[in-house]
Design an enzyme around this catalytic site. Structure first.
Site, PDB file in Angstrom:
ATOM      1  N   CYS A 248       0.827  -1.215   0.000  1.00 33.57           N
ATOM      2  CA  CYS A 248       0.000   0.000   0.000  1.00 33.57           C
ATOM      3  C   CYS A 248       0.863   1.267   0.000  1.00 33.57           C
ATOM      4  O   CYS A 248       1.507   1.557  -0.995  1.00 33.57           O
ATOM      5  CB  CYS A 248      -0.982  -0.041   1.170  1.00 33.57           C
ATOM      6  SG  CYS A 248      -2.400   1.051   0.928  1.00 33.57           S
ATOM      7  N   HIS A 333      -3.847  -5.215  -0.130  1.00 38.26           N
ATOM      8  CA  HIS A 333      -3.515  -5.773   1.184  1.00 38.26           C
ATOM      9  C   HIS A 333      -3.540  -7.303   1.159  1.00 38.26           C
ATOM     10  O   HIS A 333      -4.594  -7.908   1.355  1.00 38.26           O
ATOM     11  CB  HIS A 333      -4.500  -5.259   2.236  1.00 38.26           C
ATOM     12  CG  HIS A 333      -4.312  -3.822   2.571  1.00 38.26           C
ATOM     13  ND1 HIS A 333      -3.540  -3.397   3.622  1.00 38.26           N
ATOM     14  CD2 HIS A 333      -4.776  -2.688   1.979  1.00 38.26           C
ATOM     15  CE1 HIS A 333      -3.538  -2.077   3.676  1.00 38.26           C
ATOM     16  NE2 HIS A 333      -4.281  -1.627   2.677  1.00 38.26           N
ATOM     17  N   GLU A 335      -2.506  -9.235   3.388  1.00 37.65           N
ATOM     18  CA  GLU A 335      -2.828  -9.733   4.733  1.00 37.65           C
ATOM     19  C   GLU A 335      -4.332  -9.721   4.982  1.00 37.65           C
ATOM     20  O   GLU A 335      -4.802 -10.261   6.000  1.00 37.65           O
ATOM     21  CB  GLU A 335      -2.114  -8.894   5.794  1.00 37.65           C
ATOM     22  CG  GLU A 335      -2.764  -7.595   6.178  1.00 37.65           C
ATOM     23  CD  GLU A 335      -2.655  -6.500   5.126  1.00 37.65           C
ATOM     24  OE1 GLU A 335      -3.339  -5.475   5.279  1.00 37.65           O
ATOM     25  OE2 GLU A 335      -1.893  -6.658   4.148  1.00 37.65           O
TER      26      GLU A 335
END
EC number: 6.3.5.5
Length: 366
Positions: A248, A333, A335
């Site tokens: 990001c 993202h 994650e």
């Protein structure tokens, strides 16, 4: 008679609804998020620092909030806008309601408004400055204030850790540069055995190199990447010396360090269902995203970076890799939290890149 609250936008429009959360009224940049679930992770994501989130899903809070799923210890957003906020959530992990958590962290909100209309306005006109008031007589003065106020563009200083700390693992040593990191990045690295040292955003390249890490992770974070000059210099200093992976804001800073430029998007990508194409494999992944800036594809022409992923919806840059050095990044993202885990494998690619680099170094030094 129920108390009223007003959401006021800088274009002169306003929406009448009902107060939720805190009575500490604020202003900020209003954005929208299209995720159907994951509101706890969303409101605690430091990338939303200073912003007011409009949730497009019509019912928010229906499974409550628990102590384990926060992405930061303290939420730093400036407000929420919902069609309806559940006051009676049902879930075995629930410890507090959405409303109670907003009150606890002094986050104001409004419910009972037409979130579809607000979302269309942002989509068509771009993000706007917005604020809350509980007095209809104050709307005109609020509009004037919004039209004149300058919002902060660098919130990284607000959310980055002030001093280094360690999340212990048993394997590779990774330095995580905290621009406003989500806790699940640490969890994913720990799950792969990494010993993670989280450091402030302004840690120098020399200081990181002295730690002798096996790899460096550049985290997500809020604001305009062009404002985080110190990090750009740090990235230049570690490139080619330590393998790294940017996520990001970390992705944007990596690109800026190599001579690319960024731009502010009309309304950004915020949600848990954004399709991204891997240009090498042709595969499509659904991704969790939260960013209002992107890298200008044309500015990459004279750099040593190659585009690895693009957004299906608008063809913006979603992934980069250095052509010869061990460094790559993604705009989204991997994650997740909230969102799909389609891109979780990128953490494994990071570990593989570190191990390949270590093997190459051993061979060269033999």
């Amino acid at each position: 008679m129920l108390k009223k609250r007003y959401l006021v936008l800088e274009d002169g429009s306003y929406y009448e609804g009902y107060p939720i959360g805190s009575d500490q009224l604020t202003l900020g940049e209003i954005v929208f998020n299209t995720a159907m679930t994951g509101y706890q992770e969303t409101i605690s994501d430091p990338s939303y620092t200073g912003q007011i989130i409009t949730f497009t899903y019509p019912l928010i809070g229906n499974y409550g909030i628990n102590r384990d799923d926060f992405e930061a210890l303290v939420p730093t957003l400036n407000g929420v806008v919902v069609k309806e906020a559940s006051r009676q959530p049902s879930n075995f992990r629930k410890q507090k309601t959405f409303h109670e958590v907003l009150q606890e962290y002094d986050i104001p909100g409004i419910s009972g408004v037409d979130t579809r209309s607000i979302t269309r306005k942002i989509r068509n006109n771009g993000v706007l400055k917005a604020g809350f008031t509980d007095e209809k007589s104050e709307i005109d003065s609020m509009i004037a204030k919004l039209q004149s106020v300058e919002l902060p563009r660098n919130e990284v200083t607000t959310v980055s850790t002030k001093s280094p700390y360690v999340s212990t693992g048993y394997g590779l040593s990774v330095v995580l540069v905290d621009f406003g990191k989500k806790q699940n990045i640490v969890r994913e690295l720990n799950a792969r055995g990494c010993n993670v040292t989280v450091v402030p955003y302004d840690t120098s390249a020399e200081a990181i190199i002295r730690m002798s890490p096996d790899g460096v992770m550049l985290s997500n974070g809020p604001g305009d990447p062009e404002e985080v000059h110190v990090a750009v210099e740090m990235i230049k200093g570690i490139l080619g010396k330590i393998p790294f992976f940017g996520i990001c804001l970390g992705h944007q800073l990596f690109a800026l360090s190599q001579g690319a430029t960024s731009f502010k998007m009309k309304f950004g990508h915020r949600g848990a269902n954004h399709p991204v194409k891997d240009l090498k494999t042709g595969k499509i992944a659904l991704t969790s995203q939260n960013h209002g800036y992107a890298i200008d594809k044309a500015s990459l022409k004279n750099t040593d970076l190659e585009v690895t992923h693009i957004a299906i919806n608008d063809d913006t840059v979603e992934g980069l890799r250095h052509k010869s050095l061990p460094a790559f990044s993604v705009q989204y993202h991997p994650e997740a939290c909230p969102g799909p885990s389609d891109s979780n494998y990128l953490f494994d690619e990071f570990i593989d890149m570190i191990n390949e680099y270590k093997t190459k170094e051993l061979t060269n030094n033999a």
